[in-house]
Write a protein that holds these residues in place. Sequence first.
Motif, PDB file in Angstrom:
ATOM      1  N   ALA A  14      15.981 -62.232   4.399  1.00 39.03           N
ATOM      2  CA  ALA A  14      14.901 -61.949   5.351  1.00 39.03           C
ATOM      3  C   ALA A  14      13.552 -62.383   4.788  1.00 39.03           C
ATOM      4  CB  ALA A  14      14.879 -60.464   5.691  1.00 39.03           C
ATOM      5  N   GLY A  15      13.578 -63.220   3.760  1.00 37.17           N
ATOM      6  CA  GLY A  15      12.341 -63.745   3.193  1.00 37.17           C
ATOM      7  C   GLY A  15      11.794 -62.955   2.025  1.00 37.17           C
ATOM      8  N   GLY A  16      12.553 -61.986   1.516  1.00 36.37           N
ATOM      9  CA  GLY A  16      12.102 -61.178   0.390  1.00 36.37           C
ATOM     10  C   GLY A  16      12.052 -61.964  -0.908  1.00 36.37           C
ATOM     11  N   SER A  17      11.160 -61.559  -1.773  1.00 39.24           N
ATOM     12  CA  SER A  17      10.974 -62.251  -3.047  1.00 39.24           C
ATOM     13  C   SER A  17      11.607 -61.455  -4.189  1.00 39.24           C
ATOM     14  CB  SER A  17       9.478 -62.431  -3.315  1.00 39.24           C
ATOM     15  OG  SER A  17       8.853 -61.146  -3.362  1.00 39.24           O
ATOM     16  N   THR A  18      11.740 -62.115  -5.318  1.00 40.09           N
ATOM     17  CA  THR A  18      12.266 -61.464  -6.515  1.00 40.09           C
ATOM     18  C   THR A  18      11.082 -61.160  -7.431  1.00 40.09           C
ATOM     19  OG1 THR A  18      14.356 -62.642  -6.257  1.00 40.09           O
ATOM     20  CG2 THR A  18      13.925 -61.687  -8.421  1.00 40.09           C
ATOM     21  N   ASP A  19      10.303 -60.169  -7.016  1.00 38.28           N
ATOM     22  CA  ASP A  19       9.185 -59.723  -7.838  1.00 38.28           C
ATOM     23  C   ASP A  19       9.154 -58.198  -7.854  1.00 38.28           C
ATOM     24  OD1 ASP A  19       7.581 -58.705  -5.609  1.00 38.28           O
ATOM     25  OD2 ASP A  19       7.093 -60.768  -5.158  1.00 38.28           O
ATOM     26  N   ARG A  20       8.371 -57.642  -8.730  1.00 36.27           N
ATOM     27  CA  ARG A  20       8.362 -56.194  -8.964  1.00 36.27           C
ATOM     28  C   ARG A  20       8.151 -55.389  -7.687  1.00 36.27           C
ATOM     29  NH1 ARG A  20       4.605 -53.120 -13.429  1.00 36.27           N
ATOM     30  NH2 ARG A  20       5.630 -51.083 -13.293  1.00 36.27           N
ATOM     31  N   LEU A  21       7.280 -55.837  -6.808  1.00 40.91           N
ATOM     32  CA  LEU A  21       6.966 -55.063  -5.599  1.00 40.91           C
ATOM     33  C   LEU A  21       8.093 -55.076  -4.578  1.00 40.91           C
ATOM     34  CD1 LEU A  21       3.205 -55.944  -5.115  1.00 40.91           C
ATOM     35  CD2 LEU A  21       4.223 -53.927  -6.213  1.00 40.91           C
ATOM     36  N   ASN A  22       9.085 -55.930  -4.767  1.00 41.13           N
ATOM     37  CA  ASN A  22      10.200 -55.997  -3.820  1.00 41.13           C
ATOM     38  C   ASN A  22      11.531 -55.580  -4.460  1.00 41.13           C
ATOM     39  OD1 ASN A  22      11.222 -56.596  -1.165  1.00 41.13           O
ATOM     40  ND2 ASN A  22      12.160 -58.409  -2.046  1.00 41.13           N
ATOM     41  N   LEU A  23      11.469 -55.001  -5.638  1.00 41.25           N
ATOM     42  CA  LEU A  23      12.693 -54.610  -6.324  1.00 41.25           C
ATOM     43  C   LEU A  23      12.705 -53.108  -6.592  1.00 41.25           C
ATOM     44  CD1 LEU A  23      12.853 -57.527  -8.915  1.00 41.25           C
ATOM     45  CD2 LEU A  23      14.213 -57.298  -6.820  1.00 41.25           C
ATOM     46  N   TRP A  24      13.897 -52.530  -6.519  1.00 47.65           N
ATOM     47  CA  TRP A  24      14.083 -51.098  -6.789  1.00 47.65           C
ATOM     48  C   TRP A  24      15.523 -50.893  -7.219  1.00 47.65           C
ATOM     49  CZ3 TRP A  24      10.030 -48.217  -7.431  1.00 47.65           C
ATOM     50  CH2 TRP A  24      10.148 -46.827  -7.497  1.00 47.65           C
ATOM     51  N   ARG A  25      15.867 -49.698  -7.581  1.00 46.46           N
ATOM     52  CA  ARG A  25      17.244 -49.397  -7.982  1.00 46.46           C
ATOM     53  C   ARG A  25      17.983 -48.731  -6.837  1.00 46.46           C
ATOM     54  NH1 ARG A  25      18.111 -46.893 -13.503  1.00 46.46           N
ATOM     55  NH2 ARG A  25      19.948 -48.194 -13.409  1.00 46.46           N
ATOM     56  N   SER A  26      19.244 -49.078  -6.707  1.00 40.98           N
ATOM     57  CA  SER A  26      20.078 -48.434  -5.698  1.00 40.98           C
ATOM     58  C   SER A  26      21.516 -48.392  -6.189  1.00 40.98           C
ATOM     59  CB  SER A  26      19.999 -49.165  -4.353  1.00 40.98           C
ATOM     60  OG  SER A  26      20.609 -50.423  -4.433  1.00 40.98           O
ATOM     61  N   CYS A  27      22.253 -47.449  -5.629  1.00 47.80           N
ATOM     62  CA  CYS A  27      23.675 -47.413  -5.962  1.00 47.80           C
ATOM     63  C   CYS A  27      24.348 -48.582  -5.240  1.00 47.80           C
ATOM     64  CB  CYS A  27      24.298 -46.075  -5.579  1.00 47.80           C
ATOM     65  SG  CYS A  27      24.410 -45.739  -3.822  1.00 47.80           S
ATOM     66  N   ARG A  28      25.497 -48.917  -5.726  1.00 49.98           N
ATOM     67  CA  ARG A  28      26.205 -50.077  -5.176  1.00 49.98           C
ATOM     68  C   ARG A  28      26.488 -49.907  -3.678  1.00 49.98           C
ATOM     69  NH1 ARG A  28      31.253 -53.254  -7.776  1.00 49.98           N
ATOM     70  NH2 ARG A  28      31.583 -54.635  -6.015  1.00 49.98           N
ATOM     71  N   GLU A  29      26.903 -48.696  -3.290  1.00 51.45           N
ATOM     72  CA  GLU A  29      27.252 -48.494  -1.879  1.00 51.45           C
ATOM     73  C   GLU A  29      26.042 -48.616  -0.961  1.00 51.45           C
ATOM     74  OE1 GLU A  29      30.626 -45.855  -0.786  1.00 51.45           O
ATOM     75  OE2 GLU A  29      30.089 -45.000  -2.731  1.00 51.45           O
ATOM     76  N   CYS A  30      24.906 -48.041  -1.343  1.00 54.53           N
ATOM     77  CA  CYS A  30      23.713 -48.194  -0.504  1.00 54.53           C
ATOM     78  C   CYS A  30      23.301 -49.652  -0.436  1.00 54.53           C
ATOM     79  CB  CYS A  30      22.567 -47.334  -1.034  1.00 54.53           C
ATOM     80  SG  CYS A  30      22.718 -45.577  -0.653  1.00 54.53           S
TER      81      CYS A  30
ATOM     82  N   SER B 167      22.322 -65.822  -1.942  1.00 54.50           N
ATOM     83  CA  SER B 167      22.453 -66.197  -3.336  1.00 54.50           C
ATOM     84  C   SER B 167      21.845 -65.121  -4.230  1.00 54.50           C
ATOM     85  CB  SER B 167      21.749 -67.537  -3.576  1.00 54.50           C
ATOM     86  OG  SER B 167      20.366 -67.387  -3.346  1.00 54.50           O
ATOM     87  N   ARG B 168      22.387 -65.003  -5.426  1.00 61.93           N
ATOM     88  CA  ARG B 168      21.858 -64.055  -6.399  1.00 61.93           C
ATOM     89  C   ARG B 168      20.664 -64.697  -7.083  1.00 61.93           C
ATOM     90  NH1 ARG B 168      25.126 -59.852  -7.510  1.00 61.93           N
ATOM     91  NH2 ARG B 168      24.261 -59.599  -9.578  1.00 61.93           N
ATOM     92  N   ARG B 169      19.639 -63.931  -7.319  1.00 58.37           N
ATOM     93  CA  ARG B 169      18.450 -64.431  -8.001  1.00 58.37           C
ATOM     94  C   ARG B 169      18.419 -63.877  -9.413  1.00 58.37           C
ATOM     95  NH1 ARG B 169      16.545 -68.291  -4.459  1.00 58.37           N
ATOM     96  NH2 ARG B 169      16.620 -67.415  -2.425  1.00 58.37           N
ATOM     97  N   TYR B 170      18.025 -64.715 -10.340  1.00 54.33           N
ATOM     98  CA  TYR B 170      17.876 -64.286 -11.721  1.00 54.33           C
ATOM     99  C   TYR B 170      16.681 -63.351 -11.817  1.00 54.33           C
ATOM    100  CZ  TYR B 170      16.691 -64.321 -16.616  1.00 54.33           C
ATOM    101  OH  TYR B 170      16.367 -63.936 -17.886  1.00 54.33           O
ATOM    102  N   ILE B 171      16.879 -62.227 -12.474  1.00 55.08           N
ATOM    103  CA  ILE B 171      15.796 -61.267 -12.695  1.00 55.08           C
ATOM    104  C   ILE B 171      15.576 -61.201 -14.202  1.00 55.08           C
ATOM    105  CG2 ILE B 171      15.018 -58.896 -12.414  1.00 55.08           C
ATOM    106  CD1 ILE B 171      16.896 -58.713  -9.972  1.00 55.08           C
ATOM    107  N   PRO B 172      14.405 -61.616 -14.674  1.00 55.15           N
ATOM    108  CA  PRO B 172      14.133 -61.606 -16.113  1.00 55.15           C
ATOM    109  C   PRO B 172      14.299 -60.201 -16.709  1.00 55.15           C
ATOM    110  CG  PRO B 172      12.427 -62.801 -14.935  1.00 55.15           C
ATOM    111  CD  PRO B 172      13.276 -62.134 -13.905  1.00 55.15           C
TER     112      PRO B 172
END
Length: 146
Positions: free
Chosen positions: A46-62, A2-7
């Motif tokens: 895999a149990g990852g959270s939607t917080d700053r320490l678990n988010l980064w930018r990536s291209c769509r293909e990666c 599922s997609r998570r809302y990112i403020p």
Amino acid sequence: MSRRYIPVQLMAQILVDAGHRCGYCQTDERFTGSLLSIEHIQPIAAGGSTDRLNLWRSCRECNERKGAQHTALDPDTGERVALYNPRTQRWGDHFLWSNDGFFIIGVTPIGRATVLALDLNRPHQVIARRHWTIVGWHPPDCSELG
């Protein structure tokens, strides 16, 4: 998954943290005309959270190739290792550019597994890197990353 809302404020922080480049293949969105996405380093599946320490930018293909993976096999040793984490690890500790700057080379188990799992040397990416090299946009200085 599922997609998570990112403020909006958190999205803005991630943009500042990561800049304009994909955390994995280093593609600069300013050269492609295609905005980078915000991805979960440790996938939600895999149990990852939607917080700053678990988010980064990536291209769509990666991001799509990574999917729910958080580990992969090192092709040299056959060992399962964690994929590269652009938030906590330095890109230059795990990868380097080929002499011509067209290819990403994994130099550690994590780097090799990530290159293979995310197919960081996709043929069209290599062609784009060749063109970017001609005009002096590539390879990026990755010494400050991570």
